[in-house]
Write an enzyme that holds these catalytic residues in place. Structure first.
Site, mmCIF file in Angstrom:
data_model
loop_
_atom_site.group_PDB
_atom_site.id
_atom_site.type_symbol
_atom_site.label_atom_id
_atom_site.label_comp_id
_atom_site.label_asym_id
_atom_site.label_seq_id
_atom_site.Cartn_x
_atom_site.Cartn_y
_atom_site.Cartn_z
ATOM 1 N N TYR A 126 0.808 -1.219 0.000
ATOM 2 C CA TYR A 126 0.000 0.000 0.000
ATOM 3 C C TYR A 126 0.843 1.271 0.000
ATOM 4 C CZ TYR A 126 -4.315 -2.566 0.388
ATOM 5 O OH TYR A 126 -5.367 -3.385 0.122
ATOM 6 N N LYS A 178 3.558 -14.851 3.496
ATOM 7 C CA LYS A 178 3.819 -15.622 2.283
ATOM 8 C C LYS A 178 5.335 -15.739 2.161
ATOM 9 C CE LYS A 178 2.480 -17.486 -1.695
ATOM 10 N NZ LYS A 178 1.675 -18.703 -1.797
ATOM 11 N N ASP A 212 -2.392 -18.296 1.630
ATOM 12 C CA ASP A 212 -3.344 -19.086 0.833
ATOM 13 C C ASP A 212 -3.919 -20.242 1.654
ATOM 14 O OD1 ASP A 212 -0.494 -19.296 0.357
ATOM 15 O OD2 ASP A 212 -0.887 -21.085 -0.808
ATOM 16 N N ASP A 236 -6.321 -6.967 4.215
ATOM 17 C CA ASP A 236 -7.434 -6.417 3.451
ATOM 18 C C ASP A 236 -8.281 -7.561 2.882
ATOM 19 O OD1 ASP A 236 -9.063 -4.705 2.088
ATOM 20 O OD2 ASP A 236 -7.646 -4.263 0.492
ATOM 21 N N ASP A 240 -12.222 -9.326 4.391
ATOM 22 C CA ASP A 240 -13.465 -9.509 3.622
ATOM 23 C C ASP A 240 -13.921 -10.966 3.702
ATOM 24 O OD1 ASP A 240 -13.356 -6.831 2.771
ATOM 25 O OD2 ASP A 240 -14.165 -7.360 0.797
#
Ligand code: ATP
Length: 341
Positions: A126, A178, A212, A236, A240
């Protein structure tokens, strides 16, 4: 009952469904007797249209002075145009911690979910160091983006998460990364978060997941998670997903916390597809205002608010269409206000 001291608070109606859910929230907080003294300010597209600036000076001054804001969603043009006002507000006020609790209120596909996601809010991809490289006659043949995680920033967010766990009696933090592929950017995140975790040994358990695998595990067995500690982009996306586990974006609040300023908001965006139709679910922003009540030292009002929302949904069976009901924003708000009277 003695009157509570008024708390000056910046109120940002926002774009899309923002003004609808903000209006509902203000009405409910008034019925609750919450002592916020609102200072309404424009931001985002509404401000851009009114004065050509998505972050006008009076907005910034009001937030700086009050240290507290309740914000409707702000729209950002996709691709071209001005940079996200949401991101710029976080940067301007150093709002490094994004707190996104997901709690089942309406039993649905997944019952009894209770997970708090802590998202680093200022770093990672970001920082948006992005540019194109031309090849031949295509000026945008290659798109480049680089992210930045700093040890200081990771330490700060990890410490925030562990302190939150201690304060709220949470048992375990899962660090999301990750590091198998983005070995540097998210490898450092994992390393420094583990360093902080060591200081909390015996008080807060810790484990980690590759993002993942975490996304899949959240669907297969969400109950194994207590808190998630995520870098910016992963937080982020996973927040959701968490919203989806508890019934959708209409039920997901968020808090942006810095040293001197805190801004409370719904996780959802401006939902242009339903804007102006009067059917938006105001619960995300209402729950965000509950987090704000906790933050300013009125947990008793926050509990009353959450209980009233629960009763309106589950006993009165008044629900907006995103939750399978027939209520409009207004009829839901009226039913909730009745519960508070
Ligand atoms: P933005 O570009 O501002 O992020 P978006 O439409 O891409 O907007 P969201 O606003 O987060 O993303 O919403 C995704 C979808 O979820 C919307 O299309 C809308 O149908 C639904 N939704 C989001 N928030 C609500 C809400 N409060 N009440 C009902 N439905 C909602």
């Amino acid at each position: 009952m003695t009157a509570l001291n008024p708390i000056p608070t910046t109120l940002i109606p926002g774009d899309g469904i923002g003004p609808e859910v903000v209006k509902a929230t203000v009405a409910v907080l008034e019925a609750l007797g919450a002592p916020f003294k609102w200072e309404t300010q424009l931001a985002g597209m509404a401000a851009f249209n009114a004065c050509g600036d998505p972050m006008p000076q009076p907005l910034l001054e009001s937030i700086r002075k009050n240290g507290l804001a309740l914000k409707g969603p702000l729209s950002t043009p996709i691709g071209e145009g001005f940079r996200s006002a949401n991101v710029r507000l976080r940067e301007t006020f150093g709002l490094y911690a994004n707190v996104r609790p997901a709690l089942t209120i309406v039993p649905g596909r997944f019952d009894k979910i209770d997970i708090v996601l802590i998202r680093e809010n200022l770093e990672g991809f970001y920082v948006a160091h992005e540019h194109y490289l031309p090849v031949g006659d295509d000026p945008r043949a290659v798109a480049l983006s680089s992210g930045a995680n700093t040890r200081v920033g990771i330490n700060r967010i990890a410490r925030y998460a562990f302190e939150y766990a201690v304060k709220h009696g949470r048992k375990k933090i899962t660090i999301v990364h990750k590091a198998n592929v983005l070995k540097v950017l998210t490898g450092l995140f994992l390393e420094e978060a583990r360093n902080v975790a060591r200081e909390y040994e015996g008080r807060v358990a810790v484990d980690d997941r590759i993002v993942d695998a975490c996304a899949m595990q959240l669907v297969l067995n969400p109950w194994q998670f207590d808190m998630l500690l995520c870098s910016n982009l992963f937080g982020d996306i996973l927040s959701d997903e968490l919203a989806g586990l508890v019934g959708g974006l209409g039920l997901a609040p968020g808090a942006n916390i810095g040293k001197d300023v805190a801004i409370f908001e719904a996780v959802h965006g401006t939902a242009p597809d339903i804007a102006g139709k009067g059917i938006a679910n105001p619960i995300s922003l209402l729950l965000a205002s509950g987090l704000m009540l906790d933050h300013v030292g009125h947990p008793e009002l926050a509990t009353r608010l959450r209980t009233a929302i629960d009763l309106t949904l589950n006993q009165d069976n008044v629900k907006t269409t995103d939750l399978g009901g027939k209520a409009t924003t207004t009829t839901f708000t009226e039913a909730l206000v009745k519960r508070l009277n």
